[in-house]
Motif scaffolding. Structure first.
Motif, PDB file in Angstrom:
ATOM      1  N   ASN A 166     -22.244 -25.234  24.229  1.00 12.32           N
ATOM      2  CA  ASN A 166     -22.555 -26.640  23.995  1.00 12.32           C
ATOM      3  C   ASN A 166     -21.321 -27.473  24.289  1.00 12.32           C
ATOM      4  OD1 ASN A 166     -25.315 -27.386  22.846  1.00 12.32           O
ATOM      5  ND2 ASN A 166     -24.822 -25.559  21.655  1.00 12.32           N
ATOM      6  N   LYS A 189     -23.345 -33.326  17.968  1.00 12.68           N
ATOM      7  CA  LYS A 189     -23.455 -31.942  17.517  1.00 12.68           C
ATOM      8  C   LYS A 189     -23.195 -31.840  16.010  1.00 12.68           C
ATOM      9  CE  LYS A 189     -24.182 -30.764  21.782  1.00 12.68           C
ATOM     10  NZ  LYS A 189     -23.869 -32.016  22.487  1.00 12.68           N
ATOM     11  N   GLU A 246     -25.136 -26.397  15.938  1.00 17.08           N
ATOM     12  CA  GLU A 246     -24.427 -25.949  17.142  1.00 17.08           C
ATOM     13  C   GLU A 246     -23.133 -25.211  16.824  1.00 17.08           C
ATOM     14  OE1 GLU A 246     -27.042 -29.326  18.419  1.00 17.08           O
ATOM     15  OE2 GLU A 246     -25.510 -29.177  16.856  1.00 17.08           O
TER      16      GLU A 246
END
Length: 433
Positions: free
Chosen positions: A56, A65, A95
């Motif tokens: 990510n 996130k 995440e």
């Protein structure tokens, strides 16, 4: 072509598999992601040894996130329970996972995370130093702290929080300015205590170049910890916080010069009217490096509900430029969170992040809200569950108070505005009684 870190690759014009994966998730081109990584405005935390990672990107122009803090303590020692929290967090879409364990043999749990968990893994090595060496703080050397950073990097950790921004000067500032809550950062307080007891300079500041070499070798992102983050509203935006932020900006430049990715950590407790200005100040001083905030918590008087106070601040922060929200649970300030606390904290942070992404105009952020509106207009309950962040909870509430008629809910019954409008626009008779 070879490269050492994601930033090194980006600056050479190389698009890595991680950049490709991030681009696909973010509805961006790989070249856009590469350019932002090269500038330092996006960090892809991806240790070379974390092979099961689902990459990510962290940056203000991407989806906001969520990080989940976990880990055992002396009072709560069960690693199996912590692993259940990890799996729940991953299932709910977090995440990143930070292992903040402060008791026992921490390495097997950390290695299990990097071997099995697809989320980014972060740690705070200073916590582990006392545990790893089984020696009190004052008995540790600067080399001991640096060696634990190396150990975590070798274990596959994707990012490390290091409190590099406080120095001997900070000791005098804290004594002079009489903060109401002093230092509330656990890592920051440990570094402060070590400096106070030994008379030495902060090892994470003094040996920053050596730390950069470790992080460059393994592609570990440095999360520059804010030791002087405000721990109450009264300390928000004070001289200690801002002076440390200036130093973190200087350290960001030094890290980027070695192709080491950086995130910068931020407040803390803060009045709502100061949040947006703090985000803009960070972006200026730290040249657009991704900002990672704890909260901010917008009032000090809601223990048991700080997932809500944090979500309010987090939404404002992310809409104003923060890239990464550290979740806060109902147990904040009170206890180690249990599995239900973790769920509540994640949901509150996800709502804040999503609301901010819509406000920022992140590509396709609002698509699912529009689908929810279509399902609600059609009184399509299955369609609504498909769009819900937490469909299990939504289904349970409806089932617990099920209505007499399926095309209504137990709040309005046949007084339902949606039902009445659908029938009216279709030219149908509208029965209420």
């Amino acid at each position: 072509m070879s490269y050492t870190t994601q930033m090194d690759a980006a600056r050479q014009g190389i698009i890595t598999p991680q950049m490709e994966a991030v681009a696909k998730k973010e509805y961006r081109t790989p070249e856009e992601i590469r350019a932002w990584v090269a500038e330092g405005k996006v960090a892809i935390c991806a240790n070379k040894k974390h092979t099961c990672l689902d990459p990510n990107g962290v940056g203000s122009m991407l989806r906001t996130k969520i990080n989940v803090n976990l880990g055992v303590s002396r009072d709560c020692k069960d690693y199996d329970i912590e692993m259940k929290k990890v799996m729940e967090a991953v299932h709910m879409g977090a995440e990143a996972i930070m292992d903040l364990s402060s008791h026992g043999n921490t390495q097997p749990f950390r290695q299990k995370l990097t071997a099995e968990c697809p989320a980014m893994i972060g740690t705070v090595p200073v916590y582990d130093s006392v545990i790893h060496y089984q020696r009190d703080l004052a008995e540790l050397s600067a080399k001991d702290f640096i060696d634990v950073i190396r150990l975590h990097a070798e274990d596959g950790v994707d990012f490390v929080t290091l409190h590099c921004g406080i120095t001997r000067k900070t000791i005098e500032q804290i004594r002079k300015h009489k903060r109401k809550m002093n230092i509330v950062s656990r890592g920051g307080s440990l570094v402060f205590a070590w400096m106070s007891m030994t008379g030495n300079e902060n090892p994470f500041y003094e040996y920053f170049d050596e730390i950069l070499e470790i992080c460059r070798e393994h592609d570990v992102t440095i999360s520059l910890g804010d030791a002087c983050r405000p721990g109450c509203l009264a300390d928000g935006s004070d001289v200690c916080q801002i002076e440390e932020l200036v130093r973190l900006g200087e350290l960001t430049k030094r890290a980027w010069a070695r192709d080491v990715q950086v995130m910068v950590e931020g407040p803390g407790h803060m009045p709502m009217d100061q949040i947006a200005a703090n985000m803009k100040l960070q972006q200026t001083i730290c040249m657009g490096a991704p900002f990672y905030v704890l909260g901010p918590i917008v009032t000090d008087i809601a223990p048991g509900y700080d997932h809500i106070t944090s979500a309010i601040g987090g939404a404002i922060a992310a809409a104003s430029g923060a890239a990464f929200l550290c979740y806060v649970t109902p147990a904040e300030h009170l206890a180690l969170p249990n599995v239900e606390d973790v769920k509540q904290g994640i949901m509150a942070s996800k709502i804040a992040a999503h609301a901010a992404d819509i406000a920022k105009g992140i590509p396709h952020a609002r698509d699912i809200d529009d689908r929810m509106a279509d399902a609600r207009r059609a009184l399509d309950w299955e369609g609504q569950w498909a769009c819900a962040m937490d469909p299990e909870t939504a289904k349970a509430i409806r089932a617990d108070r099920s209505p007499e008629h399926d095309d209504t809910c137990s709040m309005c019954g046949k007084f339902c505005a949606v039902r009445s409008m659908n029938k009216a626009l279709a030219g149908e008779y509208i029965d209420i009684l």
